[in-house]
Design a protein around this motif. Structure first.
Motif, PDB file in Angstrom:
ATOM      1  N   SER A 284     100.432  30.818  21.939  1.00 32.82           N
ATOM      2  CA  SER A 284     100.153  31.710  20.811  1.00 32.82           C
ATOM      3  C   SER A 284      98.797  31.404  20.192  1.00 32.82           C
ATOM      4  O   SER A 284      98.048  32.313  19.813  1.00 32.82           O
ATOM      5  CB  SER A 284     101.257  31.583  19.749  1.00 32.82           C
ATOM      6  N   LEU A 285      98.462  30.112  20.088  1.00 36.24           N
ATOM      7  CA  LEU A 285      97.158  29.731  19.565  1.00 36.24           C
ATOM      8  C   LEU A 285      96.043  30.227  20.481  1.00 36.24           C
ATOM      9  O   LEU A 285      95.007  30.717  20.009  1.00 36.24           O
ATOM     10  CB  LEU A 285      97.075  28.206  19.403  1.00 36.24           C
ATOM     11  N   ALA A 286      96.261  30.126  21.797  1.00 41.85           N
ATOM     12  CA  ALA A 286      95.262  30.618  22.743  1.00 41.85           C
ATOM     13  C   ALA A 286      95.070  32.126  22.604  1.00 41.85           C
ATOM     14  O   ALA A 286      93.941  32.631  22.641  1.00 41.85           O
ATOM     15  CB  ALA A 286      95.691  30.271  24.172  1.00 41.85           C
ATOM     16  N   GLY A 287      96.165  32.852  22.427  1.00 47.76           N
ATOM     17  CA  GLY A 287      96.064  34.294  22.222  1.00 47.76           C
ATOM     18  C   GLY A 287      95.297  34.645  20.966  1.00 47.76           C
ATOM     19  O   GLY A 287      94.501  35.585  20.938  1.00 47.76           O
ATOM     20  N   ALA A 288      95.524  33.859  19.903  1.00 44.28           N
ATOM     21  CA  ALA A 288      94.807  34.093  18.649  1.00 44.28           C
ATOM     22  C   ALA A 288      93.311  33.831  18.818  1.00 44.28           C
ATOM     23  O   ALA A 288      92.471  34.558  18.285  1.00 44.28           O
ATOM     24  CB  ALA A 288      95.377  33.201  17.557  1.00 44.28           C
ATOM     25  N   LEU A 289      92.960  32.779  19.574  1.00 40.38           N
ATOM     26  CA  LEU A 289      91.556  32.473  19.811  1.00 40.38           C
ATOM     27  C   LEU A 289      90.886  33.571  20.639  1.00 40.38           C
ATOM     28  O   LEU A 289      89.718  33.918  20.405  1.00 40.38           O
ATOM     29  CB  LEU A 289      91.427  31.118  20.525  1.00 40.38           C
ATOM     30  N   ILE A 290      91.633  34.130  21.597  1.00 40.24           N
ATOM     31  CA  ILE A 290      91.087  35.230  22.393  1.00 40.24           C
ATOM     32  C   ILE A 290      90.812  36.447  21.517  1.00 40.24           C
ATOM     33  O   ILE A 290      89.761  37.090  21.620  1.00 40.24           O
ATOM     34  CB  ILE A 290      92.048  35.591  23.543  1.00 40.24           C
ATOM     35  N   MET A 291      91.753  36.754  20.606  1.00 44.66           N
ATOM     36  CA  MET A 291      91.558  37.886  19.706  1.00 44.66           C
ATOM     37  C   MET A 291      90.351  37.671  18.797  1.00 44.66           C
ATOM     38  O   MET A 291      89.645  38.623  18.434  1.00 44.66           O
ATOM     39  CB  MET A 291      92.803  38.107  18.848  1.00 44.66           C
ATOM     40  N   THR A 292      90.111  36.411  18.424  1.00 43.33           N
ATOM     41  CA  THR A 292      89.030  36.110  17.492  1.00 43.33           C
ATOM     42  C   THR A 292      87.671  36.017  18.171  1.00 43.33           C
ATOM     43  O   THR A 292      86.665  36.516  17.646  1.00 43.33           O
ATOM     44  CB  THR A 292      89.328  34.777  16.756  1.00 43.33           C
ATOM     45  N   LEU A 293      87.613  35.405  19.362  1.00 38.73           N
ATOM     46  CA  LEU A 293      86.339  35.079  19.982  1.00 38.73           C
ATOM     47  C   LEU A 293      85.916  36.043  21.083  1.00 38.73           C
ATOM     48  O   LEU A 293      84.713  36.209  21.331  1.00 38.73           O
ATOM     49  CB  LEU A 293      86.401  33.650  20.553  1.00 38.73           C
ATOM     50  N   TYR A 294      86.871  36.680  21.771  1.00 35.30           N
ATOM     51  CA  TYR A 294      86.528  37.544  22.905  1.00 35.30           C
ATOM     52  C   TYR A 294      86.690  39.010  22.513  1.00 35.30           C
ATOM     53  O   TYR A 294      87.727  39.412  21.983  1.00 35.30           O
ATOM     54  CB  TYR A 294      87.421  37.218  24.103  1.00 35.30           C
ATOM     55  N   LYS A 295      85.676  39.810  22.784  1.00 37.20           N
ATOM     56  CA  LYS A 295      85.727  41.226  22.434  1.00 37.20           C
ATOM     57  C   LYS A 295      86.004  42.104  23.656  1.00 37.20           C
ATOM     58  O   LYS A 295      87.005  42.793  23.731  1.00 37.20           O
ATOM     59  CB  LYS A 295      84.424  41.647  21.757  1.00 37.20           C
ATOM     60  N   GLY A 296      85.101  42.111  24.614  1.00 34.27           N
ATOM     61  CA  GLY A 296      85.299  42.953  25.797  1.00 34.27           C
ATOM     62  C   GLY A 296      84.973  44.408  25.508  1.00 34.27           C
ATOM     63  O   GLY A 296      84.181  44.739  24.623  1.00 34.27           O
ATOM     64  N   LEU A 297      85.613  45.293  26.250  1.00 32.10           N
ATOM     65  CA  LEU A 297      85.356  46.725  26.120  1.00 32.10           C
ATOM     66  C   LEU A 297      85.855  47.260  24.782  1.00 32.10           C
ATOM     67  O   LEU A 297      86.835  46.773  24.231  1.00 32.10           O
ATOM     68  CB  LEU A 297      86.033  47.483  27.265  1.00 32.10           C
ATOM     69  N   ILE A 298      85.175  48.288  24.279  1.00 31.04           N
ATOM     70  CA  ILE A 298      85.581  48.929  23.030  1.00 31.04           C
ATOM     71  C   ILE A 298      86.495  50.103  23.342  1.00 31.04           C
ATOM     72  O   ILE A 298      86.172  50.947  24.181  1.00 31.04           O
ATOM     73  CB  ILE A 298      84.351  49.419  22.243  1.00 31.04           C
ATOM     74  N   MET A 299      87.639  50.139  22.664  1.00 36.15           N
ATOM     75  CA  MET A 299      88.573  51.256  22.822  1.00 36.15           C
ATOM     76  C   MET A 299      88.076  52.448  21.993  1.00 36.15           C
ATOM     77  O   MET A 299      87.697  52.290  20.828  1.00 36.15           O
ATOM     78  CB  MET A 299      89.974  50.856  22.356  1.00 36.15           C
ATOM     79  N   THR A 300      88.084  53.619  22.593  1.00 42.75           N
ATOM     80  CA  THR A 300      87.608  54.822  21.902  1.00 42.75           C
ATOM     81  C   THR A 300      88.588  55.234  20.814  1.00 42.75           C
ATOM     82  O   THR A 300      89.806  55.287  21.050  1.00 42.75           O
ATOM     83  CB  THR A 300      87.439  55.978  22.900  1.00 42.75           C
ATOM     84  N   ASN A 301      88.062  55.519  19.610  1.00 36.09           N
ATOM     85  CA  ASN A 301      88.917  55.976  18.514  1.00 36.09           C
ATOM     86  C   ASN A 301      89.457  57.375  18.814  1.00 36.09           C
ATOM     87  O   ASN A 301      88.719  58.258  19.268  1.00 36.09           O
ATOM     88  CB  ASN A 301      88.143  55.993  17.200  1.00 36.09           C
ATOM     89  N   LEU A 302      90.743  57.575  18.549  1.00 35.58           N
ATOM     90  CA  LEU A 302      91.391  58.847  18.852  1.00 35.58           C
ATOM     91  C   LEU A 302      91.087  59.922  17.823  1.00 35.58           C
ATOM     92  O   LEU A 302      91.125  61.117  18.137  1.00 35.58           O
ATOM     93  CB  LEU A 302      92.914  58.630  18.959  1.00 35.58           C
ATOM     94  N   TRP A 303      90.813  59.506  16.566  1.00 35.78           N
ATOM     95  CA  TRP A 303      90.506  60.461  15.500  1.00 35.78           C
ATOM     96  C   TRP A 303      89.682  59.766  14.425  1.00 35.78           C
ATOM     97  O   TRP A 303      89.587  58.532  14.405  1.00 35.78           O
ATOM     98  CB  TRP A 303      91.798  61.043  14.907  1.00 35.78           C
ATOM     99  N   PRO A 304      89.066  60.526  13.510  1.00 36.82           N
ATOM    100  CA  PRO A 304      88.278  59.923  12.432  1.00 36.82           C
ATOM    101  C   PRO A 304      89.153  59.078  11.511  1.00 36.82           C
ATOM    102  O   PRO A 304      90.385  59.245  11.482  1.00 36.82           O
ATOM    103  CB  PRO A 304      87.702  61.143  11.688  1.00 36.82           C
ATOM    104  N   PRO A 305      88.564  58.160  10.736  1.00 35.33           N
ATOM    105  CA  PRO A 305      89.348  57.309   9.818  1.00 35.33           C
ATOM    106  C   PRO A 305      90.144  58.143   8.821  1.00 35.33           C
ATOM    107  O   PRO A 305      89.616  59.082   8.226  1.00 35.33           O
ATOM    108  CB  PRO A 305      88.275  56.468   9.110  1.00 35.33           C
ATOM    109  N   LEU A 306      91.423  57.780   8.656  1.00 39.60           N
ATOM    110  CA  LEU A 306      92.261  58.465   7.681  1.00 39.60           C
ATOM    111  C   LEU A 306      91.987  57.959   6.264  1.00 39.60           C
ATOM    112  O   LEU A 306      92.129  58.693   5.292  1.00 39.60           O
ATOM    113  CB  LEU A 306      93.738  58.261   8.030  1.00 39.60           C
TER     114      LEU A 306
END
Length: 326
Positions: A130-152
């Motif tokens: 779980s700690l490794a997953g948290a570090l991946i979320m914090t430090l690794y970005k990778g590809l950007i997911m396209t937003n489906l709609w404008p901010p609500l």
């Protein structure tokens, strides 16, 4: 605990908006504890009137220290760090709490660790994964997911110097994570001597409000900061006081009493996933591939730890059963 993390996820988004609006974090903590006290007192008084243990001076001092550690120190540091950073960063740092709590719980014998047992190894692996997953979320970005709609919902940003934001936010947040882990361990010890979660929540709200008020008078020199209007500031105070400082703190104490501090803190990585989802779909923030991969790894680690703890509990019950029959 899943519902607790859902409630906490909305808290960070609301409070970030109110801090950007100009609300003082110190005033916020004081008012939220007062709101929690008003809401929780009737429930504690009537529902635990017969079950509530006698409050001794030593126990009152212990609750005072519990409030000082968990509210004035931890919560103030936590929300001040949110003022200098963003909700995703603050919540991602919370993922260090299960590991810190696990280490403290094993050292203080609140958690059983048997590395010769596969289930004991599973608990360690679950925590580290779980700690490794948290570090991946914090430090690794990778590809950007396209937003489906404008901010609500649009939260206006407040300009802060990058170096100042990074340094202050990081130091304050890391310190709050350490003190929060100590707070969960102290909760488990206090609940053994005062097994009344509603009353304990009320006492913590009362003492925490008094302590926070003194701290705010010293730290906040602007008298107008105490004035709250009918805006996002009042909404964040009421939500944080009633839902978080009241209901969620009670739920945390109840789960801590039933399952222990490690089980309770192990669910905090879920808030990272929830905040990322809300920020993506509602606020229009960027979502990276690293966040998705890290979220999946966090869930795997969470289930490994829960499996190890549940199997350990089953083994304890099985070994105790013959003694009961005798």
């Amino acid at each position: 605990m899943v519902l607790v993390q859902v409630g906490l996820s909305f808290l960070y988004l609301i409070t970030k908006a109110s801090f950007n609006h100009g609300l003082s974090p110190y005033v916020f903590v004081t008012y939220r504890q007062i709101a929690a006290l008003v809401v929780m007192f009737p429930f504690a008084y009537f529902m635990e009137r017969k079950a509530r243990p006698h409050l001794t001076l030593a126990l009152l001092v212990e609750i005072f220290m519990l409030s000082l550690l968990g509210i004035d120190l931890t919560i103030n540091l936590h929300f001040v760090s949110l003022k200098y950073t963003n909700p995703t960063f603050v919540v991602a740092m919370l993922n260090t709490i299960p590991t810190l709590t696990f280490i403290l719980a094993v050292a203080l014998r609140f958690e059983v660790l048997d590395l010769q047992n596969p289930r004991g190894i599973t608990k360690v692996l679950g925590t580290l994964i779980s700690l490794a997953g948290a570090l991946i979320m914090t430090l690794y970005k990778g590809l950007i997911m396209t937003n489906l709609w404008p901010p609500l919902i649009h939260i206006p940003a407040k300009s802060v110097a990058i170096n100042e934001s990074s340094l202050k936010g990081l130091l304050l947040n890391v310190t709050s994570c350490v003190t929060m882990s100590m707070w969960f361990i102290m909760q488990a010890a206090t609940l053994k001597r005062y097994p009344a979660p509603l009353s304990l929540t009320t006492w913590m709200s009362f003492l925490g409000a008094a302590q926070a008020a003194v701290f705010t008078v010293i730290a906040e020199r602007n008298p107008s900061a105490w004035i709250i209007g009918l805006n996002i500031d009042l909404l964040s105070i009421l939500y944080s006081g009633i839902v978080v400082a009241g209901l969620i703190i009670y739920a945390l104490l109840w789960c801590n009493e039933k399952k222990g501090p490690v089980f309770t803190t192990m669910f905090y990585p879920l808030s990272t996933i929830l905040v990322a989802i809300i920020a993506y779909f509602v606020l229009g923030e960027k979502l990276y591939l690293g966040s998705i991969i890290g979220a999946l790894i966090i869930i795997i680690g969470l289930y490994l730890l829960l499996w190890g703890k549940s199997e350990h509990k089953f083994l304890q019950s099985s070994t105790e059963e013959p003694e009961c029959r005798l």
